[in-house]
Scaffold this motif. Structure first.
Motif, short mmCIF file in Angstrom:
data_model
loop_
_atom_site.label_atom_id
_atom_site.label_comp_id
_atom_site.label_asym_id
_atom_site.label_seq_id
_atom_site.Cartn_x
_atom_site.Cartn_y
_atom_site.Cartn_z
N LYS A 27 59.27 0.16 -45.51
CA LYS A 27 59.94 1.25 -44.79
C LYS A 27 60.72 0.72 -43.59
CE LYS A 27 58.95 5.67 -42.47
NZ LYS A 27 57.87 6.61 -42.06
N VAL A 28 60.15 -0.25 -42.87
CA VAL A 28 60.82 -0.85 -41.72
C VAL A 28 62.12 -1.53 -42.16
CG1 VAL A 28 60.66 -2.65 -39.95
CG2 VAL A 28 58.70 -1.17 -40.41
N LEU A 29 62.06 -2.28 -43.23
CA LEU A 29 63.26 -2.95 -43.73
C LEU A 29 64.30 -1.96 -44.22
CD1 LEU A 29 61.80 -6.01 -45.69
CD2 LEU A 29 62.94 -6.02 -43.47
N LYS A 30 63.87 -0.95 -44.94
CA LYS A 30 64.81 0.04 -45.46
C LYS A 30 65.53 0.78 -44.33
CE LYS A 30 62.90 1.13 -50.04
NZ LYS A 30 62.25 2.18 -50.87
N ALA A 31 64.81 1.09 -43.25
CA ALA A 31 65.42 1.79 -42.12
C ALA A 31 66.53 0.97 -41.47
CB ALA A 31 64.35 2.15 -41.09
N ALA A 32 66.43 -0.35 -41.60
CA ALA A 32 67.45 -1.25 -41.06
C ALA A 32 68.53 -1.58 -42.07
CB ALA A 32 66.80 -2.53 -40.56
N GLY A 33 68.40 -1.05 -43.29
CA GLY A 33 69.37 -1.36 -44.33
C GLY A 33 69.21 -2.73 -44.93
N ALA A 34 68.02 -3.31 -44.79
CA ALA A 34 67.78 -4.66 -45.30
C ALA A 34 67.42 -4.64 -46.78
CB ALA A 34 66.65 -5.32 -44.51
N GLU A 35 67.68 -5.74 -47.44
CA GLU A 35 67.34 -5.88 -48.85
C GLU A 35 65.84 -6.10 -49.00
OE1 GLU A 35 69.54 -5.10 -50.75
OE2 GLU A 35 71.48 -5.71 -49.98
N ILE A 36 65.29 -5.61 -50.12
CA ILE A 36 63.83 -5.68 -50.29
C ILE A 36 63.41 -6.29 -51.63
CG2 ILE A 36 63.41 -3.74 -48.73
CD1 ILE A 36 62.95 -2.01 -51.23
N THR A 37 64.36 -6.70 -52.46
CA THR A 37 64.01 -7.26 -53.77
C THR A 37 64.62 -8.65 -53.93
OG1 THR A 37 65.96 -6.39 -54.93
CG2 THR A 37 64.02 -4.94 -54.77
N PRO A 38 64.00 -9.52 -54.75
CA PRO A 38 64.57 -10.84 -55.00
C PRO A 38 65.98 -10.76 -55.58
CG PRO A 38 62.32 -10.71 -55.82
CD PRO A 38 62.70 -9.33 -55.43
N GLU A 39 66.18 -9.85 -56.50
CA GLU A 39 67.50 -9.75 -57.14
C GLU A 39 68.58 -9.41 -56.13
OE1 GLU A 39 64.29 -8.88 -60.12
OE2 GLU A 39 64.73 -8.22 -58.08
N ALA A 40 68.26 -8.61 -55.11
CA ALA A 40 69.25 -8.21 -54.11
C ALA A 40 69.66 -9.38 -53.21
CB ALA A 40 68.71 -7.07 -53.26
#
Length: 433
Positions: free
Chosen positions: A379-392
């Motif tokens: 959730k913290v990463l998503k709120a910053a617009g950060a990628e969360i998967t290896p493929e990304a």
């Protein structure tokens, strides 16, 4: 009444160690975090007594952002050598050698940049027994105040002993204007406190390895507010940026006081180092902290699953010959030299199984108490617009699974990756990490 500032306490030697080791002081003399530092550079450097000949080291980008400004400010104070490295320099032994050769006559180095520039100057200056200082250009990693440098030696990425900066300076206006990906990188590098602490505490509780609470006590007041402000951070909020810088600086100080990177670099960094060492050279640029954000999520999921029930450990079957076959004649023996120290024999595995049978509920409870849920970190990463998967971040899933499976072989740190592998549970879990 406000609590004393921890950074100030560490600089003046009044911070009380929570483990009863007395008052702690860092080697860094001056650390300034300010809304703007324009016009202050000369006085900041003058107070450090760096000598009469200073080499200002930047790359083409950081030279334009801040390097020229620092060089102009120092004119007349000392002889200024401008060393501008090619764009995107590599943090490797060859670049270190080039910097040392180019700055032979300098009394000190001043790094203008973030991760790579800082590590190169930190290590090169330490090798030549010269002081160095750093002016940050991006809040992208926690290594500014550490005493280690991530340097690749003959293809093996290592955390090498270096030195603390004599001065570290953070202009929040410049940092807030850094590329968004570099800001997300700093957030990602801050995310791994929980997973690195869990891994280190596991090694302490299971293997009786030394462990310190201090690095995490330093971060306690800033971590939760930072994570709650991740969206504001990306919107340019200077208060949120200051919180990020404090977190990065205090994390670095924690490793500096301990003497190595253990408090902030465990399983999540092993995965990342493996990717850096053995990944596709043509892969698009991914910043360290962007990668750490993804690998931290994997480690958090692994740790959460492993804590649910006690593992039954078996011995390691790997040999030096299998390492050489897998990694080659140069990298293989180097990795084996690290791995051999933690390799489980049958006797050691059985002794650990006895310990686990007696103590697992207590071990699991203590680690769970300092952990953060994977969903919260995501959730913290998503709120910053950060990628969360290896493929990304341009990693094929098959290679990422290989990194998860093999990365424990490159360094002598016993983490939940080892626990899962020795328990026969790592390979079956890969798809869910």
């Amino acid at each position: 009444m406000f609590a004393p500032d921890k950074i100030t306490q560490l600089l003046d030697g009044t911070y009380e160690d929570p483990d009863g080791l007395g008052k702690q002081r860092v080697d860094t003399r001056s650390l300034i975090i300010a809304p703007k530092l324009d016009g202050m550079e000369r006085d900041l450097v003058k107070a450090l007594d760096l000598g009469r000949h200073v080499a200002v080291v930047s790359d083409q980008t950081t030279h334009a952002i801040l390097g020229q400004r620092v060089e102009r400010a120092l004119a007349g104070l000392c002889r200024v050598q401008s060393l501008v490295l090619p764009e995107a320099p590599h943090p490797d032994d060859e670049t270190v050698s080039a910097i040392r050769k180019a700055t032979t006559s300098a009394d000190a180095l001043i790094a203008i940049g973030s991760g790579t520039i800082n590590d190169l100057c930190k290590y090169a200056s330490a090798e030549d027994k010269k002081p160095y200082a750093v002016f940050a250009t991006a809040p992208s990693m926690n290594g500014y105040t550490s005493v280690n440098a991530a340097i690749t030696v003959h293809g093996h990425k290592k955390s090498l002993a270096a030195q603390a900066p004599r001065g570290a300076f953070f202009d929040l206006a410049i940092l807030a204007a850094a590329p968004k990906r570099l800001i997300r990188s700093g957030l990602g590098d801050s995310l791994c406190r929980a997973t690195s602490q869990a891994d280190w505490l596991l090694a302490h509780l299971l293997l009786d390895q030394p462990y310190r609470r201090l690095p995490y006590a330093l971060l306690k007041d800033d971590e939760a507010p930072l994570f709650a402000q991740s969206a504001a951070l990306m919107a340019g909020d200077l208060a949120a940026m200051e919180r990020l810088v404090r977190t990065l600086v205090l994390s670095g100080f924690g490793t500096a006081i301990h003497g190595n990177s253990q408090p902030a670099s465990q399983g999540e960094h092993l995965i990342s180092h493996y990717i850096d060492m053995l990944g596709d050279p043509a892969r698009p640029l991914v910043y360290h902290g962007e990668q750490i954000g993804v690998t931290t999520l994997s480690m958090a999921r692994l740790q959460q699953e492993m804590l649910k029930r006690p593992p039954r450990l078996g011995p390691d079957s790997e040999t030096e010959a299998s390492f050489t076959s897998r990694y080659g004649e140069t990298l293989g023996p180097s990795c084996w030299a690290d791995f051999a120290h933690k390799r489980l024999s049958a006797e050691k595995a059985e002794a650990l199984n006895d310990h686990i049978a007696r103590s697992w509920p207590d071990i699991a409870d203590k680690i769970a108490a300092i952990s953060l849920a994977p969903d919260h970190l995501e959730k913290v990463l998503k709120a910053a617009g950060a990628e969360i998967t290896p493929e990304a971040i341009h990693l094929p899933r098959a290679f990422y699974d290989q990194a998860l499976l093999r990365c424990r072989e490159i360094r002598n740190r016993y983490t939940f990756l080892d626990l899962a592998a020795n328990g026969g549970r790592l390979a079956p879990m890969l798809a869910n990490l």
